[in-house]
Design a protein around this motif. Structure first.
Motif: not given
Length: 141
Positions: A47-51, A97-98, A103-105
């Motif tokens: 799962l790329p987004d929520w894994g 925070f992780t 998500g903002t990289r």
């Protein structure tokens, strides 16, 4: 003096403590096994987004179950509960925070980056792989 009273009270509570039997532990063990299977199945789904978020939440739930029931923190009162709740709060903050960082990289720094969408045109119309008309390292100077 209050520390000594606290330890005497805790010692007396430990002697008077009666566990509810193996039924509760079998149920918690079953829940841990189900969560382990869910971790393995979702890990193979890629799962790329929520894994990552799902794996971290499952691991946190499993750790909480172990701490509460197998380490008997659910039966304790006072300072033990405050320490447990505070540590869970800090775990949640560190996970948040992780995940916010991931998500903002910048897109090329992300692990699942698709290079088909890169390079992009800049606002000034300058092209190039690295922006600003810079050449890629594989070309000769």
């Amino acid at each position: 003096m209050s520390v000594a009273n606290e330890s005497f009270r805790e010692d007396r509570e430990m002697r008077d403590e009666h566990h509810s039997g193996p039924g509760k532990y079998v149920i918690i063990w079953g829940a841990l096994m189900v969560l382990t299977v869910v971790t393995v199945v979702t890990g193979r789904m890629h799962l790329p987004d929520w894994g990552l978020a799902l794996a971290l939440v499952i691991a946190s739930v499993k750790g909480t179950l172990v701490a509460l029931y197998f380490m008997h923190l659910a039966e304790h009162q006072g300072a033990s509960r405050i320490v447990f709740v505070t540590s869970m709060l800090f775990v949640a903050l560190m996970l948040a925070f992780t995940l916010f960082d991931l998500g903002t990289r910048f897109r090329p720094a992300r692990p699942n980056f698709n290079s088909a969408n890169w390079p992009v045109e800049t606002a000034a119309g300058q092209g190039g792989r690295y922006g600003g008309g810079l050449k890629s390292p594989d070309t000769s100077p």
